[in-house]
Motif scaffolding. Structure first.
Motif, PDB file in Angstrom:
ATOM      1  N   HIS A   1       0.813  -1.218   0.000  1.00 18.02           N
ATOM      2  CA  HIS A   1       0.000   0.000   0.000  1.00 18.02           C
ATOM      3  C   HIS A   1       0.846   1.267   0.000  1.00 18.02           C
ATOM      4  O   HIS A   1       0.375   2.332  -0.395  1.00 18.02           O
ATOM      5  CB  HIS A   1      -0.942   0.013   1.209  1.00 18.02           C
ATOM      6  CG  HIS A   1      -0.242   0.147   2.528  1.00 18.02           C
ATOM      7  ND1 HIS A   1       0.241  -0.942   3.224  1.00 18.02           N
ATOM      8  CD2 HIS A   1       0.071   1.240   3.270  1.00 18.02           C
ATOM      9  CE1 HIS A   1       0.806  -0.532   4.335  1.00 18.02           C
ATOM     10  NE2 HIS A   1       0.726   0.778   4.397  1.00 18.02           N
ATOM     11  N   GLU A   2       2.123   1.150   0.406  1.00 15.05           N
ATOM     12  CA  GLU A   2       2.978   2.340   0.474  1.00 15.05           C
ATOM     13  C   GLU A   2       3.399   2.844  -0.898  1.00 15.05           C
ATOM     14  O   GLU A   2       3.782   4.005  -1.042  1.00 15.05           O
ATOM     15  CB  GLU A   2       4.227   2.035   1.314  1.00 15.05           C
ATOM     16  CG  GLU A   2       3.947   1.863   2.788  1.00 15.05           C
ATOM     17  CD  GLU A   2       5.176   1.437   3.581  1.00 15.05           C
ATOM     18  OE1 GLU A   2       5.223   1.709   4.797  1.00 15.05           O
ATOM     19  OE2 GLU A   2       6.081   0.805   2.986  1.00 15.05           O
ATOM     20  N   ARG A   3       3.331   1.977  -1.894  1.00 14.29           N
ATOM     21  CA  ARG A   3       3.774   2.408  -3.225  1.00 14.29           C
ATOM     22  C   ARG A   3       2.927   3.553  -3.753  1.00 14.29           C
ATOM     23  O   ARG A   3       3.407   4.367  -4.552  1.00 14.29           O
ATOM     24  CB  ARG A   3       3.744   1.234  -4.194  1.00 14.29           C
ATOM     25  CG  ARG A   3       2.361   0.833  -4.695  1.00 14.29           C
ATOM     26  CD  ARG A   3       2.418  -0.405  -5.569  1.00 14.29           C
ATOM     27  NE  ARG A   3       1.156  -0.696  -6.210  1.00 14.29           N
ATOM     28  CZ  ARG A   3       0.147  -1.343  -5.633  1.00 14.29           C
ATOM     29  NH1 ARG A   3       0.276  -1.753  -4.377  1.00 14.29           N
ATOM     30  NH2 ARG A   3      -0.968  -1.576  -6.293  1.00 14.29           N
ATOM     31  N   HIS A   4       1.685   3.639  -3.332  1.00 16.27           N
ATOM     32  CA  HIS A   4       0.791   4.681  -3.841  1.00 16.27           C
ATOM     33  C   HIS A   4       1.266   6.084  -3.445  1.00 16.27           C
ATOM     34  O   HIS A   4       0.881   7.065  -4.074  1.00 16.27           O
ATOM     35  CB  HIS A   4      -0.631   4.453  -3.332  1.00 16.27           C
ATOM     36  CG  HIS A   4      -1.221   3.154  -3.769  1.00 16.27           C
ATOM     37  ND1 HIS A   4      -1.447   2.844  -5.097  1.00 16.27           N
ATOM     38  CD2 HIS A   4      -1.621   2.061  -3.061  1.00 16.27           C
ATOM     39  CE1 HIS A   4      -1.963   1.628  -5.184  1.00 16.27           C
ATOM     40  NE2 HIS A   4      -2.079   1.136  -3.967  1.00 16.27           N
ATOM     41  N   GLU A   5       2.089   6.163  -2.404  1.00 17.93           N
ATOM     42  CA  GLU A   5       2.584   7.457  -1.943  1.00 17.93           C
ATOM     43  C   GLU A   5       4.021   7.725  -2.371  1.00 17.93           C
ATOM     44  O   GLU A   5       4.580   8.769  -2.039  1.00 17.93           O
ATOM     45  CB  GLU A   5       2.475   7.543  -0.410  1.00 17.93           C
ATOM     46  CG  GLU A   5       1.054   7.394   0.119  1.00 17.93           C
ATOM     47  CD  GLU A   5       0.116   8.442  -0.485  1.00 17.93           C
ATOM     48  OE1 GLU A   5       0.539   9.607  -0.625  1.00 17.93           O
ATOM     49  OE2 GLU A   5      -1.038   8.079  -0.826  1.00 17.93           O
ATOM     50  N   HIS A   6       4.635   6.799  -3.084  1.00 15.90           N
ATOM     51  CA  HIS A   6       6.002   7.032  -3.554  1.00 15.90           C
ATOM     52  C   HIS A   6       5.977   8.027  -4.715  1.00 15.90           C
ATOM     53  O   HIS A   6       5.064   7.993  -5.553  1.00 15.90           O
ATOM     54  CB  HIS A   6       6.641   5.716  -4.012  1.00 15.90           C
ATOM     55  CG  HIS A   6       8.102   5.833  -4.312  1.00 15.90           C
ATOM     56  ND1 HIS A   6       8.570   6.271  -5.527  1.00 15.90           N
ATOM     57  CD2 HIS A   6       9.195   5.594  -3.537  1.00 15.90           C
ATOM     58  CE1 HIS A   6       9.899   6.273  -5.506  1.00 15.90           C
ATOM     59  NE2 HIS A   6      10.307   5.871  -4.314  1.00 15.90           N
ATOM     60  N   PRO A   7       6.965   8.930  -4.774  1.00 17.21           N
ATOM     61  CA  PRO A   7       6.981   9.941  -5.843  1.00 17.21           C
ATOM     62  C   PRO A   7       6.835   9.378  -7.248  1.00 17.21           C
ATOM     63  O   PRO A   7       6.209  10.009  -8.112  1.00 17.21           O
ATOM     64  CB  PRO A   7       8.330  10.621  -5.650  1.00 17.21           C
ATOM     65  CG  PRO A   7       8.599  10.499  -4.189  1.00 17.21           C
ATOM     66  CD  PRO A   7       8.047   9.154  -3.799  1.00 17.21           C
ATOM     67  N   TYR A   8       7.416   8.199  -7.511  1.00 17.98           N
ATOM     68  CA  TYR A   8       7.294   7.636  -8.859  1.00 17.98           C
ATOM     69  C   TYR A   8       5.833   7.406  -9.219  1.00 17.98           C
ATOM     70  O   TYR A   8       5.358   7.830 -10.281  1.00 17.98           O
ATOM     71  CB  TYR A   8       8.060   6.320  -8.972  1.00 17.98           C
ATOM     72  CG  TYR A   8       7.741   5.594 -10.262  1.00 17.98           C
ATOM     73  CD1 TYR A   8       8.345   5.967 -11.455  1.00 17.98           C
ATOM     74  CD2 TYR A   8       6.781   4.582 -10.295  1.00 17.98           C
ATOM     75  CE1 TYR A   8       8.021   5.333 -12.654  1.00 17.98           C
ATOM     76  CE2 TYR A   8       6.456   3.946 -11.479  1.00 17.98           C
ATOM     77  CZ  TYR A   8       7.078   4.324 -12.659  1.00 17.98           C
ATOM     78  OH  TYR A   8       6.745   3.704 -13.828  1.00 17.98           O
ATOM     79  N   PHE A   9       5.106   6.710  -8.338  1.00 18.05           N
ATOM     80  CA  PHE A   9       3.712   6.376  -8.638  1.00 18.05           C
ATOM     81  C   PHE A   9       2.811   7.604  -8.590  1.00 18.05           C
ATOM     82  O   PHE A   9       1.854   7.704  -9.359  1.00 18.05           O
ATOM     83  CB  PHE A   9       3.223   5.296  -7.671  1.00 18.05           C
ATOM     84  CG  PHE A   9       3.867   3.959  -7.903  1.00 18.05           C
ATOM     85  CD1 PHE A   9       3.439   3.132  -8.930  1.00 18.05           C
ATOM     86  CD2 PHE A   9       4.922   3.536  -7.118  1.00 18.05           C
ATOM     87  CE1 PHE A   9       4.029   1.900  -9.164  1.00 18.05           C
ATOM     88  CE2 PHE A   9       5.535   2.304  -7.335  1.00 18.05           C
ATOM     89  CZ  PHE A   9       5.089   1.486  -8.359  1.00 18.05           C
ATOM     90  N   LEU A  10       3.111   8.546  -7.701  1.00 17.23           N
ATOM     91  CA  LEU A  10       2.330   9.780  -7.639  1.00 17.23           C
ATOM     92  C   LEU A  10       2.473  10.571  -8.942  1.00 17.23           C
ATOM     93  O   LEU A  10       1.489  11.090  -9.478  1.00 17.23           O
ATOM     94  CB  LEU A  10       2.789  10.635  -6.457  1.00 17.23           C
ATOM     95  CG  LEU A  10       2.371  10.145  -5.066  1.00 17.23           C
ATOM     96  CD1 LEU A  10       3.052  11.002  -4.006  1.00 17.23           C
ATOM     97  CD2 LEU A  10       0.857  10.188  -4.902  1.00 17.23           C
ATOM     98  N   GLN A  11       3.712  10.675  -9.429  1.00 21.67           N
ATOM     99  CA  GLN A  11       3.943  11.420 -10.660  1.00 21.67           C
ATOM    100  C   GLN A  11       3.295  10.727 -11.857  1.00 21.67           C
ATOM    101  O   GLN A  11       2.683  11.384 -12.706  1.00 21.67           O
ATOM    102  CB  GLN A  11       5.442  11.581 -10.905  1.00 21.67           C
ATOM    103  CG  GLN A  11       5.772  12.425 -12.130  1.00 21.67           C
ATOM    104  CD  GLN A  11       7.264  12.538 -12.357  1.00 21.67           C
ATOM    105  OE1 GLN A  11       7.973  11.550 -12.408  1.00 21.67           O
ATOM    106  NE2 GLN A  11       7.741  13.774 -12.502  1.00 21.67           N
ATOM    107  N   LYS A  12       3.389   9.414 -11.911  1.00 22.04           N
ATOM    108  CA  LYS A  12       2.786   8.675 -13.018  1.00 22.04           C
ATOM    109  C   LYS A  12       1.273   8.862 -13.032  1.00 22.04           C
ATOM    110  O   LYS A  12       0.668   9.095 -14.088  1.00 22.04           O
ATOM    111  CB  LYS A  12       3.139   7.197 -12.914  1.00 22.04           C
ATOM    112  CG  LYS A  12       2.648   6.372 -14.099  1.00 22.04           C
ATOM    113  CD  LYS A  12       3.177   4.970 -14.048  1.00 22.04           C
ATOM    114  CE  LYS A  12       2.695   4.149 -15.247  1.00 22.04           C
ATOM    115  NZ  LYS A  12       3.162   4.683 -16.526  1.00 22.04           N
TER     116      LYS A  12
END
Length: 331
Positions: A306-317
């Motif tokens: 669930h933490e991936r949703h807040e990582h800059p990579y996924f947020l930017q995508k």
């Protein structure tokens, strides 16, 4: 590729995960997916409140038919006449008993692409045996390459064979559809999940055959200081993949450890490795998380799902996708 399969109709007669996931992948590319479920629904509807069903059936039209009844079978045959492809995940022989096997259906739809997704394929001594993801991982050899420090296989908390099998099924169906539209010919696809996982072990096979290693590519098997998983001060983990010298140099320069420059290829478990591991444990996971965004050294935090949703990579995508779709997110 959201509209690549526009105009394609696929019948999805599958339960649980690998088949539904394959159908969802095709739906994501624009295909019309009609999922045929029994009157009581896909059994996945009753797992954890229906979460598995919800997660793998996006974008589908769901109909309920009793395929054992004359009325339900007749409705199914009418659907087949309009379909380009069909996916099924029953045990071998079930579809034949229903009169819905490939040989029966190609008489009414000669150009049908028909995909059977199963554990051990349609033929052979193991074809009729029950099985699940853990079995395919174990039998293919894939589970053996996921070991802890004691050599014990790690119990996966995700169904890798199911998902990769679904991906391969979507790939094979798409390729068969391409041939169908070029030649007018249908195709039968038999995809055993155990073989799907085995296809990921070709490096291991060749390394073993050549007598080089029983664990695949030695450089990435966790034996090098520069390519390993490290614990942090607070019990979380970081993945360091600085396999190439330039990335290891970048890492050493960034953290101010020029004396480590020649250590990259040194073995894990050595005193030098212990020094690197101790340095990682001198900082919290959150500190390392921030540093990973500042240095080009193949350094990443080990995130919970669930933490991936807040990582800059996924947020930017996500932001870019929304902009392309004309929906700029609110601040």
């Amino acid at each position: 590729m959201k509209d690549a399969l526009n105009g394609i109709r696929v019948l999805d007669i599958t339960y649980y995960l690998p088949g539904p996931y394959a159908g969802m992948r095709l739906a994501d590319m624009g295909a019309e997916i009609i999922k045929v479920e029994p009157p009581q629904g896909d059994p996945a509807r009753y797992m954890s409140g229906g979460v598995v069903h919800e997660a793998n059936n996006r974008g589908k039209t769901i109909v309920h038919l009793d395929l054992k009844s004359p009325e339900g079978l007749a409705e199914m045959l009418e659907l087949v006449k309009t379909a380009d492809a069909l996916i099924e995940t029953f045990r071998p022989g079930v579809m034949k008993k229903l009169g819905l096997d490939y040989d029966s259906l190609k008489t009414i739809k000669p150009d049908l692409v028909y995909c059977s997704l199963s554990g051990y394929g349609q033929n052979g001594d193991m074809a009729a045996l029950g099985s699940h993801d853990l079995n395919y991982m174990a039998l293919s050899g894939a589970l053996d390459v996921l070991k802890d420090d004691s050599g014990r296989p790690v119990h996966p908390t995700n169904t890798f064979a199911d998902f990769t099998g679904g991906l391969l099924a979507a790939e094979q169906i798409t390729a068969a559809l391409l041939k169908k539209f070029r030649t007018g010919e249908g195709r039968y696809l038999d995809i055993p999940l155990v073989e799907v996982m085995a296809e990921f072990l070709t490096n291991h096979d060749l390394y073993h055959e050549r007598g080089i290693s029983d664990h695949g590519i030695p450089e990435i098997a966790g034996s090098r200081i520069s390519y390993a998983i490290y614990g942090t001060e607070d019990g979380r983990y970081m993945a360091l993949g600085a396999l190439e010298d330039k990335f290891w140099r970048n890492f050493c320069a960034f953290i101010g450890k020029p004396e480590w420059l020649e250590w990259g290829a040194k073995e894990t478990g050595s005193p030098k490795h212990q020094e690197v591991a101790s340095f990682f444990k001198s900082k919290s996971w959150r500190e390392w998380y921030g540093l990973s965004l500042q240095v080009d050294a193949c350094l990443t935090p080990v995130l919970k799902a669930h933490e991936r949703h807040e990582h800059p990579y996924f947020l930017q995508k996500k932001r870019l996708e929304q902009q392309v779709a004309g929906r700029t997110p609110r601040d």
